[in-house]
Design a protein around this motif. Structure first.
Motif, PDB file in Angstrom:
ATOM      1  N   THR A  26     -19.136 -39.724  12.340  1.00 55.07           N
ATOM      2  CA  THR A  26     -19.484 -38.801  11.266  1.00 55.07           C
ATOM      3  C   THR A  26     -18.284 -38.025  10.752  1.00 55.07           C
ATOM      4  O   THR A  26     -18.440 -37.184   9.883  1.00 55.07           O
ATOM      5  CB  THR A  26     -20.539 -37.790  11.773  1.00 55.07           C
ATOM      6  OG1 THR A  26     -20.000 -37.102  12.912  1.00 55.07           O
ATOM      7  CG2 THR A  26     -21.815 -38.483  12.158  1.00 55.07           C
ATOM      8  N   ALA A  27     -17.091 -38.324  11.274  1.00 57.30           N
ATOM      9  CA  ALA A  27     -15.902 -37.583  10.879  1.00 57.30           C
ATOM     10  C   ALA A  27     -15.664 -37.555   9.377  1.00 57.30           C
ATOM     11  O   ALA A  27     -15.292 -36.516   8.835  1.00 57.30           O
ATOM     12  CB  ALA A  27     -14.672 -38.138  11.592  1.00 57.30           C
ATOM     13  N   PRO A  28     -15.855 -38.661   8.629  1.00 58.30           N
ATOM     14  CA  PRO A  28     -15.594 -38.600   7.190  1.00 58.30           C
ATOM     15  C   PRO A  28     -16.395 -37.520   6.482  1.00 58.30           C
ATOM     16  O   PRO A  28     -15.892 -36.890   5.555  1.00 58.30           O
ATOM     17  CB  PRO A  28     -15.992 -40.005   6.707  1.00 58.30           C
ATOM     18  CG  PRO A  28     -15.798 -40.875   7.899  1.00 58.30           C
ATOM     19  CD  PRO A  28     -16.183 -40.010   9.068  1.00 58.30           C
ATOM     20  N   TYR A  29     -17.645 -37.303   6.899  1.00 57.49           N
ATOM     21  CA  TYR A  29     -18.455 -36.287   6.230  1.00 57.49           C
ATOM     22  C   TYR A  29     -17.869 -34.900   6.427  1.00 57.49           C
ATOM     23  O   TYR A  29     -17.844 -34.084   5.512  1.00 57.49           O
ATOM     24  CB  TYR A  29     -19.889 -36.333   6.760  1.00 57.49           C
ATOM     25  CG  TYR A  29     -20.786 -35.315   6.098  1.00 57.49           C
ATOM     26  CD1 TYR A  29     -21.282 -35.533   4.823  1.00 57.49           C
ATOM     27  CD2 TYR A  29     -21.124 -34.129   6.737  1.00 57.49           C
ATOM     28  CE1 TYR A  29     -22.092 -34.607   4.206  1.00 57.49           C
ATOM     29  CE2 TYR A  29     -21.924 -33.195   6.129  1.00 57.49           C
ATOM     30  CZ  TYR A  29     -22.410 -33.438   4.868  1.00 57.49           C
ATOM     31  OH  TYR A  29     -23.203 -32.506   4.265  1.00 57.49           O
TER      32      TYR A  29
ATOM     33  N   SER B 190     -21.233 -30.395   1.899  1.00 57.70           N
ATOM     34  CA  SER B 190     -20.742 -30.770   3.220  1.00 57.70           C
ATOM     35  C   SER B 190     -20.309 -29.528   3.986  1.00 57.70           C
ATOM     36  O   SER B 190     -20.337 -28.414   3.457  1.00 57.70           O
ATOM     37  CB  SER B 190     -19.576 -31.755   3.088  1.00 57.70           C
ATOM     38  OG  SER B 190     -18.575 -31.218   2.233  1.00 57.70           O
ATOM     39  N   VAL B 191     -19.905 -29.729   5.234  1.00 54.95           N
ATOM     40  CA  VAL B 191     -19.475 -28.606   6.064  1.00 54.95           C
ATOM     41  C   VAL B 191     -18.065 -28.845   6.568  1.00 54.95           C
ATOM     42  O   VAL B 191     -17.607 -29.978   6.707  1.00 54.95           O
ATOM     43  CB  VAL B 191     -20.427 -28.380   7.261  1.00 54.95           C
ATOM     44  CG1 VAL B 191     -21.761 -27.853   6.802  1.00 54.95           C
ATOM     45  CG2 VAL B 191     -20.600 -29.643   8.078  1.00 54.95           C
TER      46      VAL B 191
ATOM     47  N   SER C 220     -23.209 -40.372   1.660  1.00 53.18           N
ATOM     48  CA  SER C 220     -22.567 -39.068   1.539  1.00 53.18           C
ATOM     49  C   SER C 220     -21.549 -38.821   2.627  1.00 53.18           C
ATOM     50  O   SER C 220     -20.702 -37.954   2.499  1.00 53.18           O
ATOM     51  CB  SER C 220     -23.619 -37.960   1.571  1.00 53.18           C
ATOM     52  OG  SER C 220     -24.275 -37.933   2.804  1.00 53.18           O
ATOM     53  N   ILE C 221     -21.597 -39.586   3.720  1.00 56.78           N
ATOM     54  CA  ILE C 221     -20.634 -39.360   4.768  1.00 56.78           C
ATOM     55  C   ILE C 221     -19.494 -40.361   4.712  1.00 56.78           C
ATOM     56  O   ILE C 221     -18.596 -40.330   5.529  1.00 56.78           O
ATOM     57  CB  ILE C 221     -21.285 -39.432   6.175  1.00 56.78           C
ATOM     58  CG1 ILE C 221     -21.724 -40.857   6.508  1.00 56.78           C
ATOM     59  CG2 ILE C 221     -22.425 -38.480   6.292  1.00 56.78           C
ATOM     60  CD1 ILE C 221     -22.130 -41.039   7.935  1.00 56.78           C
TER      61      ILE C 221
ATOM     62  N   TRP D 250     -30.180 -39.405  -0.898  1.00 54.55           N
ATOM     63  CA  TRP D 250     -28.997 -38.583  -1.083  1.00 54.55           C
ATOM     64  C   TRP D 250     -28.465 -38.035   0.248  1.00 54.55           C
ATOM     65  O   TRP D 250     -27.252 -37.942   0.441  1.00 54.55           O
ATOM     66  CB  TRP D 250     -29.291 -37.394  -1.990  1.00 54.55           C
ATOM     67  CG  TRP D 250     -29.784 -37.739  -3.355  1.00 54.55           C
ATOM     68  CD1 TRP D 250     -29.860 -38.983  -3.924  1.00 54.55           C
ATOM     69  CD2 TRP D 250     -30.289 -36.821  -4.319  1.00 54.55           C
ATOM     70  NE1 TRP D 250     -30.377 -38.888  -5.182  1.00 54.55           N
ATOM     71  CE2 TRP D 250     -30.662 -37.583  -5.463  1.00 54.55           C
ATOM     72  CE3 TRP D 250     -30.463 -35.450  -4.358  1.00 54.55           C
ATOM     73  CZ2 TRP D 250     -31.190 -36.991  -6.614  1.00 54.55           C
ATOM     74  CZ3 TRP D 250     -30.997 -34.861  -5.488  1.00 54.55           C
ATOM     75  CH2 TRP D 250     -31.350 -35.633  -6.604  1.00 54.55           C
ATOM     76  N   VAL D 251     -29.385 -37.664   1.133  1.00 54.28           N
ATOM     77  CA  VAL D 251     -28.976 -36.981   2.365  1.00 54.28           C
ATOM     78  C   VAL D 251     -29.591 -37.601   3.606  1.00 54.28           C
ATOM     79  O   VAL D 251     -29.521 -37.018   4.686  1.00 54.28           O
ATOM     80  CB  VAL D 251     -29.355 -35.479   2.300  1.00 54.28           C
ATOM     81  CG1 VAL D 251     -28.588 -34.777   1.202  1.00 54.28           C
ATOM     82  CG2 VAL D 251     -30.848 -35.316   2.091  1.00 54.28           C
ATOM     83  N   SER D 252     -30.193 -38.770   3.480  1.00 57.02           N
ATOM     84  CA  SER D 252     -30.953 -39.333   4.602  1.00 57.02           C
ATOM     85  C   SER D 252     -30.062 -39.603   5.814  1.00 57.02           C
ATOM     86  O   SER D 252     -30.431 -39.283   6.946  1.00 57.02           O
ATOM     87  CB  SER D 252     -31.661 -40.623   4.168  1.00 57.02           C
ATOM     88  OG  SER D 252     -30.731 -41.585   3.724  1.00 57.02           O
ATOM     89  N   LYS D 253     -28.907 -40.196   5.595  1.00 57.08           N
ATOM     90  CA  LYS D 253     -28.055 -40.516   6.742  1.00 57.08           C
ATOM     91  C   LYS D 253     -27.490 -39.260   7.378  1.00 57.08           C
ATOM     92  O   LYS D 253     -27.360 -39.172   8.609  1.00 57.08           O
ATOM     93  CB  LYS D 253     -26.925 -41.444   6.312  1.00 57.08           C
ATOM     94  CG  LYS D 253     -26.192 -42.072   7.492  1.00 57.08           C
ATOM     95  CD  LYS D 253     -25.273 -43.184   7.038  1.00 57.08           C
ATOM     96  CE  LYS D 253     -24.654 -43.891   8.249  1.00 57.08           C
ATOM     97  NZ  LYS D 253     -23.783 -45.011   7.832  1.00 57.08           N
ATOM     98  N   THR D 254     -27.163 -38.289   6.550  1.00 53.14           N
ATOM     99  CA  THR D 254     -26.661 -37.018   7.076  1.00 53.14           C
ATOM    100  C   THR D 254     -27.705 -36.349   7.962  1.00 53.14           C
ATOM    101  O   THR D 254     -27.405 -35.884   9.066  1.00 53.14           O
ATOM    102  CB  THR D 254     -26.286 -36.077   5.910  1.00 53.14           C
ATOM    103  OG1 THR D 254     -25.330 -36.724   5.076  1.00 53.14           O
ATOM    104  CG2 THR D 254     -25.722 -34.777   6.425  1.00 53.14           C
ATOM    105  N   LEU D 255     -28.959 -36.301   7.492  1.00 51.33           N
ATOM    106  CA  LEU D 255     -30.019 -35.706   8.298  1.00 51.33           C
ATOM    107  C   LEU D 255     -30.285 -36.518   9.555  1.00 51.33           C
ATOM    108  O   LEU D 255     -30.545 -35.954  10.627  1.00 51.33           O
ATOM    109  CB  LEU D 255     -31.302 -35.588   7.464  1.00 51.33           C
ATOM    110  CG  LEU D 255     -31.308 -34.549   6.349  1.00 51.33           C
ATOM    111  CD1 LEU D 255     -32.600 -34.643   5.543  1.00 51.33           C
ATOM    112  CD2 LEU D 255     -31.148 -33.143   6.916  1.00 51.33           C
ATOM    113  N   SER D 256     -30.220 -37.842   9.444  1.00 51.51           N
ATOM    114  CA  SER D 256     -30.454 -38.690  10.616  1.00 51.51           C
ATOM    115  C   SER D 256     -29.417 -38.425  11.694  1.00 51.51           C
ATOM    116  O   SER D 256     -29.746 -38.296  12.879  1.00 51.51           O
ATOM    117  CB  SER D 256     -30.431 -40.161  10.204  1.00 51.51           C
ATOM    118  OG  SER D 256     -31.456 -40.461   9.287  1.00 51.51           O
TER     119      SER D 256
END
Length: 621
Positions: free
Chosen positions: A390-393, A361-362, A531-532, A488-494
């Motif tokens: 997206t704040a939780p991520y 994460s960042v 992940s988020i 694993w990262v689909s929603k993050t990338l979306s």
């Protein structure tokens, strides 16, 4: 008269004229070797800071986009220019130093820069060891000269070995080389000194009388070398990677024995001043790490009622991968691509055992901002901001962990049970690659290497959005074994694609090496990436979901392995300015990227890009 002269001779024993020379050499040569090492470190530091100054100054002068477009239109459209000789020379140096490699087996690779440093160090050590070893009587390579000198030179290198092995390493900051890459120098120097000390020990053992083994001085030396031998054996990569926990414990114990034994052994010969600084360096590193642990995890140590909120959630993504996510500890800040050491007392086999993992994460400083517009929203309805959704991520620490044996296998067992774990965080460590001045950024990942590239991906987008990066094209390449790993990262990338600034061109290419990539189009769960989501209570996640990752035109999923040579060569041919390639994956992937970027000087001379390669370490130990 002869009888009266005999007592006078006994009062004045014969003095070996070579002894004074040997003592001078044993005192002066280690110092001279240190001057050489200090000069080399100073040269590397100077080059690092000059590059930093040049990069900062060049970022203030935007290159003409018209020249870039004309130069990158096609390979045939590029013309030779003498003004590009400096860029071509820098490219040639990068190719020679970092992209040609010496491959040892399937899992070990040394670039020529590492080979050069290794050879120079070995040559320097043994030059000072065997130079001027002829006695006054003409005996060449006399053991009385080089036997004791080997011990003095070897002992003098202990502070250097210790410094390169610490996590909080001042040499890393002045040279710009991260601790994990300096760890190679730590292991290399330790092995060279190990050989040198056996030269010292072997020469002494060969000439010792049996009664000498009763002296404590000799026994301490033998104990030290026995511990050093065990340390070297367990530090070999196959052993270290297979039984990391055993290595961790044995390393700690044997290093302590070696340093204590070396100090008492050398102090008897008045050269202990070379060894005791190692205790200060090691102690300072431990003090800093303990202070960080207490500072970042004070809710645990303070027995706060909110301490349970720092417990980490563990998910078993597949039999081979675990995702761990937890609330960001107060005051903890990091940059994309950095690592953290995690301590899990309920999981570890050894108390306070720490394992390094890349933060996927960042930090909230890199949070993408913007307002999501919905075509289906009713007029006048209050919209939620994407930053809220997206704040939780951005408020969590997320780790993608490759399951192997020992620690990670036990962690996977906890994930299967759906339990939480207490985690102590130490970090961040390492340096993030500086990509702000790159016109084109290519990120290449294999498997769990996506932990590094996805955080870097989000960091680049954030910097572009804030006007702090020159990047105009961002290519994300990910090779995975099974198509389900995309979850694993689909929603993050979306979400990142939704909020990405319009001035940057983004391409995401995912390669599925086994299974069927086509099955994803019928799998509605490919976007169910958690992940988020927050691992703590009461954290809100947006009610609306972003479109499926596969619906974005920038995303392409392909069956088979990526042809990295063709992909990277195409990027070189169609781009100008500065191009960076960052890879985090298996050795085979890193080797393929290095081979693809071995470009000739004429490419830069004819308007091609200045190409930079970042290779991140990939592995458990």
């Amino acid at each position: 008269m002869n009888a009266s002269s005999t007592p006078a001779l006994d009062l004045f024993p014969v003095v070996d004229p070579n002894a004074t020379i040997r003592a001078d050499h044993n005192r002066d040569y280690p110092r001279q070797l240190w001057w050489l090492i200090a000069s080399f470190v100073g040269l590397v530091s100077l080059c690092h800071w000059l590059c930093w100054v040049i990069a900062r100054s060049s970022s203030r002068h935007e290159v003409s986009r018209k020249e870039d477009v004309e130069g990158s239109a096609s390979p045939s459209g590029r013309r030779f220019s003498l003004r590009r000789v400096p860029i071509a020379m820098v490219n040639a140096f990068r190719v020679a130093a970092f992209r040609y490699t010496l491959e040892i087996g399937e899992s070990y690779t040394l670039n020529l820069a590492e080979v050069f440093v290794t050879c120079v160090y070995i040559i320097a050590i043994f030059t000072w060891e065997f130079v001027n070893t002829t006695t006054l009587s003409g005996n060449k390579l006399d053991f009385s000269y080089w036997g004791g000198r080997a011990g003095a030179i070897g002992a003098s290198q202990f502070p250097l070995i210790t410094a390169f092995g610490t996590k909080n390493n001042i040499l890393a900051y002045i040279t710009g080389i991260s601790y994990d890459k300096l760890n190679y120098v730590h292991r290399m120097a330790a092995r060279v000194v190990f050989v040198l000390l056996w030269v010292h020990g072997g020469s002494k053992i060969a000439h010792l009388v049996p009664a000498a083994y009763d002296e404590w001085f000799i026994r301490v030396g033998l104990t030290t070398m026995t511990a050093f031998t065990i340390l070297i054996l367990v530090s070999l990569r196959p052993i270290r990677a297979r039984v990391y926990e055993i290595f961790y414990f044995v390393h700690f114990l044997t290093v302590l024995i070696v340093l204590l034994g070396a100090y008492f052994h050398t102090n008897d010969k008045h050269v202990g001043s070379y060894v005791w600084p190692s205790f200060l360096i090691w102690g300072l590193d431990r003090v800093i790490r303990v202070a960080r642990l207490v500072y970042y995890n004070h809710l645990y140590f303070g027995f706060s009622a909110d301490a349970h909120r720092l417990d980490a959630s563990v998910e078993l993504l597949s039999p081979h991968f675990v995702r761990l996510h937890m609330r960001r500890p107060p005051h903890f800040r990091w940059t994309p691509g950095q690592t953290a050491f995690l301590m899990m007392p309920t999981v570890s086999g050894i108390p306070l055992e720490a394992h390094p993992f890349t933060i996927a994460s960042v930090d909230e400083r890199y949070q993408l901002h913007g307002v999501k517009e919905s075509s289906e929203a009713k007029e006048g309805e209050k919209m939620r901001t994407d930053s809220e959704e997206t704040a939780p991520y951005w408020k969590e620490l997320v780790f993608l962990i490759n399951v192997r044996e020992g620690f990670t296998r036990r962690l996977a067992g906890i994930a299967e049970k759906g339990e939480k774990v207490k985690v102590l965080v130490d970090g961040p460590y390492g340096f993030s690659p500086d990509l702000d001045n790159d016109d084109t950024v290519v990120l290449v990942a294999g498997g769990s290497g996506v932990s590094f590239t996805i955080s870097t991906f989000l960091g680049v987008l954030s910097r572009v959005q804030d006007g702090k990066s020159k990047c105009r094209r961002l290519l994300f390449i990910w090779s995975i074994r099974d198509a389900s790993h995309i979850k694993w990262v689909s929603k993050t990338l979306s979400k990142a694609l939704e909020l990405a600034p319009s001035q940057i061109e983004i391409a995401i290419r995912i390669f599925v090496t086994s299974g069927k990539a086509e099955a994803l189009s019928q799998d509605p769960s490919c976007n169910e990436d958690d992940s988020i989501h927050s691992s703590s209570e009461g954290t809100a996640v947006g009610k609306s979901r972003p479109p499926s990752l596969l619906h974005f035109p920038a995303v392409q999923v392909t069956q088979g392995r990526p042809d990295l040579r063709a992909i990277l060569r195409e990027e070189i041919e169609t781009n100008a300015g500065r191009l960076s390639v960052t890879v985090c994956g298996p050795q085979g992937m890193a080797r393929a990227c290095r081979a693809a970027l071995r470009i000739p000087m004429r490419v830069a001379l004819k308007g091609g890009p200045s190409v930079v390669l970042h290779v991140e370490s990939f592995g458990y130990a």
